[in-house]
Design a protein around this motif. Structure first.
Motif, PDB file in Angstrom:
ATOM      1  N   UNK A  54      -7.451  -2.888   5.754  1.00  0.00           N
ATOM      2  CA  UNK A  54      -6.943  -1.959   6.759  1.00  0.00           C
ATOM      3  C   UNK A  54      -5.431  -1.826   6.727  1.00  0.00           C
ATOM      4  N   UNK A  55      -4.728  -2.947   6.561  1.00  0.00           N
ATOM      5  CA  UNK A  55      -3.267  -2.882   6.494  1.00  0.00           C
ATOM      6  C   UNK A  55      -2.798  -2.137   5.250  1.00  0.00           C
ATOM      7  N   UNK A  56      -3.482  -2.374   4.128  1.00  0.00           N
ATOM      8  CA  UNK A  56      -3.109  -1.658   2.905  1.00  0.00           C
ATOM      9  C   UNK A  56      -3.363  -0.164   3.046  1.00  0.00           C
ATOM     10  N   UNK A  57      -4.504   0.194   3.632  1.00  0.00           N
ATOM     11  CA  UNK A  57      -4.799   1.610   3.858  1.00  0.00           C
ATOM     12  C   UNK A  57      -3.817   2.240   4.846  1.00  0.00           C
ATOM     13  N   UNK A  58      -3.394   1.476   5.843  1.00  0.00           N
ATOM     14  CA  UNK A  58      -2.447   2.014   6.818  1.00  0.00           C
ATOM     15  C   UNK A  58      -1.133   2.408   6.153  1.00  0.00           C
ATOM     16  N   UNK A  59      -0.586   1.499   5.351  1.00  0.00           N
ATOM     17  CA  UNK A  59       0.651   1.834   4.652  1.00  0.00           C
ATOM     18  C   UNK A  59       0.467   2.983   3.683  1.00  0.00           C
ATOM     19  N   UNK A  60      -0.675   3.005   2.982  1.00  0.00           N
ATOM     20  CA  UNK A  60      -0.918   4.087   2.034  1.00  0.00           C
ATOM     21  C   UNK A  60      -1.111   5.425   2.715  1.00  0.00           C
ATOM     22  N   UNK A  61      -1.808   5.435   3.855  1.00  0.00           N
ATOM     23  CA  UNK A  61      -2.045   6.700   4.552  1.00  0.00           C
ATOM     24  C   UNK A  61      -0.751   7.272   5.135  1.00  0.00           C
ATOM     25  N   UNK A  62       0.098   6.402   5.674  1.00  0.00           N
ATOM     26  CA  UNK A  62       1.374   6.892   6.221  1.00  0.00           C
ATOM     27  C   UNK A  62       2.226   7.503   5.113  1.00  0.00           C
ATOM     28  N   UNK A  63       2.322   6.807   3.991  1.00  0.00           N
ATOM     29  CA  UNK A  63       3.129   7.323   2.887  1.00  0.00           C
ATOM     30  C   UNK A  63       2.520   8.585   2.297  1.00  0.00           C
ATOM     31  N   UNK A  64       1.191   8.605   2.137  1.00  0.00           N
ATOM     32  CA  UNK A  64       0.547   9.798   1.586  1.00  0.00           C
ATOM     33  C   UNK A  64       0.721  10.995   2.512  1.00  0.00           C
ATOM     34  N   UNK A 110      -5.612   5.162  -0.714  1.00  0.00           N
ATOM     35  CA  UNK A 110      -6.329   3.909  -1.011  1.00  0.00           C
ATOM     36  C   UNK A 110      -6.002   3.361  -2.388  1.00  0.00           C
ATOM     37  N   UNK A 111      -4.945   3.842  -3.016  1.00  0.00           N
ATOM     38  CA  UNK A 111      -4.624   3.373  -4.367  1.00  0.00           C
ATOM     39  C   UNK A 111      -4.207   1.911  -4.387  1.00  0.00           C
ATOM     40  N   UNK A 112      -3.653   1.422  -3.296  1.00  0.00           N
ATOM     41  CA  UNK A 112      -3.195   0.034  -3.287  1.00  0.00           C
ATOM     42  C   UNK A 112      -4.274  -0.987  -3.012  1.00  0.00           C
ATOM     43  N   UNK A 113      -5.468  -0.544  -2.564  1.00  0.00           N
ATOM     44  CA  UNK A 113      -6.515  -1.507  -2.191  1.00  0.00           C
ATOM     45  C   UNK A 113      -7.035  -2.285  -3.400  1.00  0.00           C
ATOM     46  N   UNK A 114      -7.479  -1.634  -4.490  1.00  0.00           N
ATOM     47  CA  UNK A 114      -7.970  -2.440  -5.624  1.00  0.00           C
ATOM     48  C   UNK A 114      -6.889  -3.288  -6.270  1.00  0.00           C
ATOM     49  N   UNK A 115      -5.660  -2.767  -6.304  1.00  0.00           N
ATOM     50  CA  UNK A 115      -4.571  -3.560  -6.893  1.00  0.00           C
ATOM     51  C   UNK A 115      -4.270  -4.774  -6.016  1.00  0.00           C
ATOM     52  N   UNK A 116      -4.250  -4.577  -4.698  1.00  0.00           N
ATOM     53  CA  UNK A 116      -4.009  -5.704  -3.792  1.00  0.00           C
ATOM     54  C   UNK A 116      -5.127  -6.735  -3.888  1.00  0.00           C
ATOM     55  N   UNK A 117      -6.373  -6.270  -4.023  1.00  0.00           N
ATOM     56  CA  UNK A 117      -7.491  -7.209  -4.166  1.00  0.00           C
ATOM     57  C   UNK A 117      -7.377  -8.014  -5.452  1.00  0.00           C
ATOM     58  N   UNK A 118      -6.978  -7.356  -6.548  1.00  0.00           N
ATOM     59  CA  UNK A 118      -6.824  -8.072  -7.821  1.00  0.00           C
ATOM     60  C   UNK A 118      -5.688  -9.084  -7.756  1.00  0.00           C
ATOM     61  N   UNK A 174       0.811  -1.211   0.000  1.00  0.00           N
ATOM     62  CA  UNK A 174       0.000   0.000   0.000  1.00  0.00           C
ATOM     63  C   UNK A 174       0.844   1.260   0.000  1.00  0.00           C
ATOM     64  N   UNK A 175       1.973   1.231   0.741  1.00  0.00           N
ATOM     65  CA  UNK A 175       2.865   2.391   0.756  1.00  0.00           C
ATOM     66  C   UNK A 175       3.483   2.625  -0.613  1.00  0.00           C
ATOM     67  N   UNK A 176       3.861   1.546  -1.300  1.00  0.00           N
ATOM     68  CA  UNK A 176       4.468   1.689  -2.620  1.00  0.00           C
ATOM     69  C   UNK A 176       3.484   2.296  -3.614  1.00  0.00           C
ATOM     70  N   UNK A 177       2.265   1.765  -3.660  1.00  0.00           N
ATOM     71  CA  UNK A 177       1.269   2.302  -4.591  1.00  0.00           C
ATOM     72  C   UNK A 177       0.891   3.734  -4.225  1.00  0.00           C
ATOM     73  N   UNK A 178       0.816   4.023  -2.933  1.00  0.00           N
ATOM     74  CA  UNK A 178       0.500   5.387  -2.512  1.00  0.00           C
ATOM     75  C   UNK A 178       1.616   6.349  -2.890  1.00  0.00           C
ATOM     76  N   UNK A 179       2.875   5.909  -2.772  1.00  0.00           N
ATOM     77  CA  UNK A 179       3.996   6.769  -3.147  1.00  0.00           C
ATOM     78  C   UNK A 179       3.983   7.063  -4.642  1.00  0.00           C
ATOM     79  N   UNK A 180       3.724   6.043  -5.447  1.00  0.00           N
ATOM     80  CA  UNK A 180       3.674   6.259  -6.898  1.00  0.00           C
ATOM     81  C   UNK A 180       2.550   7.220  -7.257  1.00  0.00           C
ATOM     82  N   UNK A 181       1.371   7.009  -6.657  1.00  0.00           N
ATOM     83  CA  UNK A 181       0.242   7.900  -6.944  1.00  0.00           C
ATOM     84  C   UNK A 181       0.518   9.317  -6.450  1.00  0.00           C
ATOM     85  N   UNK A 182       1.141   9.429  -5.275  1.00  0.00           N
ATOM     86  CA  UNK A 182       1.460  10.759  -4.755  1.00  0.00           C
ATOM     87  C   UNK A 182       2.470  11.497  -5.613  1.00  0.00           C
TER      88      UNK A 182
END
Length: 262
Positions: free
Chosen positions: A241-251, A217-225, A170-178
């Motif tokens: 929740x874990x994916x959102x946690x990593x994404x929120x910290x990075x964002x 939340x960019x990593x949630x649909x990718x993680x689900x797929x 989630x942090x990786x996808x959030x960083x790329x999106x950010x």
């Protein structure tokens, strides 16, 4: 003894011999008639038994066809309730194929497909055509795929190592999106240097800030797929929740860094 008496004796003996031959022929004919009658009765009884078996098998085959039709109709209706516009626009159940269009393969009494009527091989060797698959097996495969599409929640949960990797994912996808969002906002704030019009700059800034909003939340649909296709599992509440946690910290870190540079 006169000649007449001798001739009379010969005639009587000949008549007795002919009578015995006639009686023997009649006895043989009677025995043959009885044997043939018994054989014909046995053949008739066997034919009647085979006719009863054929009627019973035809009834079982008709019941199997009805069961297959009902199962196909149930699966079709189940498929129409799946998600997606293409699923809901399937329409009614198609009509079955005509007898002329169906392969000329006879049914055996054990429920398997027999060889074609023209005598061509129907084996499973390297040079043989594939053997016909029973309809129940095909319906079972279709049911598994439909259940997998309609009820993906029946899948197994994610393993422990995947749950541990979800915050990083989630942090990786959030960083790329950010980073993409920061680039869009930067391009939108300097339209003169990039040759962008005022309307285009406004659109770029809007897309950038929208990307900032969805970055956590960019990593949630990718993680689900990935969980669905690669691991054959479902992304439950804990995984989300874990994916959102990593994404929120990075964002949050990216937002603070971006705000500090302005």
């Amino acid at each position: 003894m006169t000649t007449r008496d001798h001739d009379y004796r010969l005639m009587v003996n000949a008549l007795a011999r002919v009578t015995r031959q006639r009686e023997e022929a009649l006895s043989a004919a009677e025995r043959a008639y009885q044997d043939n009658a018994a054989r014909a009765a046995g053949e008739l009884a066997r034919a009647e038994g085979e006719a009863v078996d054929a009627d019973r098998w035809a009834g079982a085959a008709a019941a199997q066809v009805l069961d297959v039709d009902r199962e196909a109709a149930r699966l079709w209706d189940h498929l129409r309730r799946a998600r997606g516009v293409r699923m809901r626009s399937l329409g009614d159940l198609p009509e079955p194929a005509t007898v002329e269009a169906a392969p000329r393969i006879a049914l055996q009494r054990d429920g398997r497909a027999a060889e074609p009527a023209d005598g061509s091989p129907c084996g499973t060797g390297p040079g043989d055509p594939p053997r016909a698959v029973p309809p129940r097996v095909l319906l079972a495969r279709a049911a598994d795929r439909i259940d997998d599409t309609v009820r993906p929640g029946d899948r197994r949960p994610l393993p422990g190592w995947a749950l541990a990797a979800l915050p990083l994912f989630g942090a990786l996808l959030s960083a790329v999106t950010g980073l993409v969002a920061a680039g869009l906002v930067t391009l939108g704030e300097s339209p003169a240097g990039t040759g962008t019009t005022i309307a285009g700059a406004t659109m770029l800034r809007g897309l950038g800030w929208l990307a900032f909003l969805v970055a956590p939340s960019a990593g949630v649909p990718v993680a689900a797929a990935v969980a669905h296709r690669a691991l054959q599992a479902r992304l439950d509440i804990a995984g989300i929740g874990l994916t959102l946690l990593g994404g929120m910290v990075t964002a949050t870190m990216l937002s603070l860094a971006f705000a500090a540079t302005r």
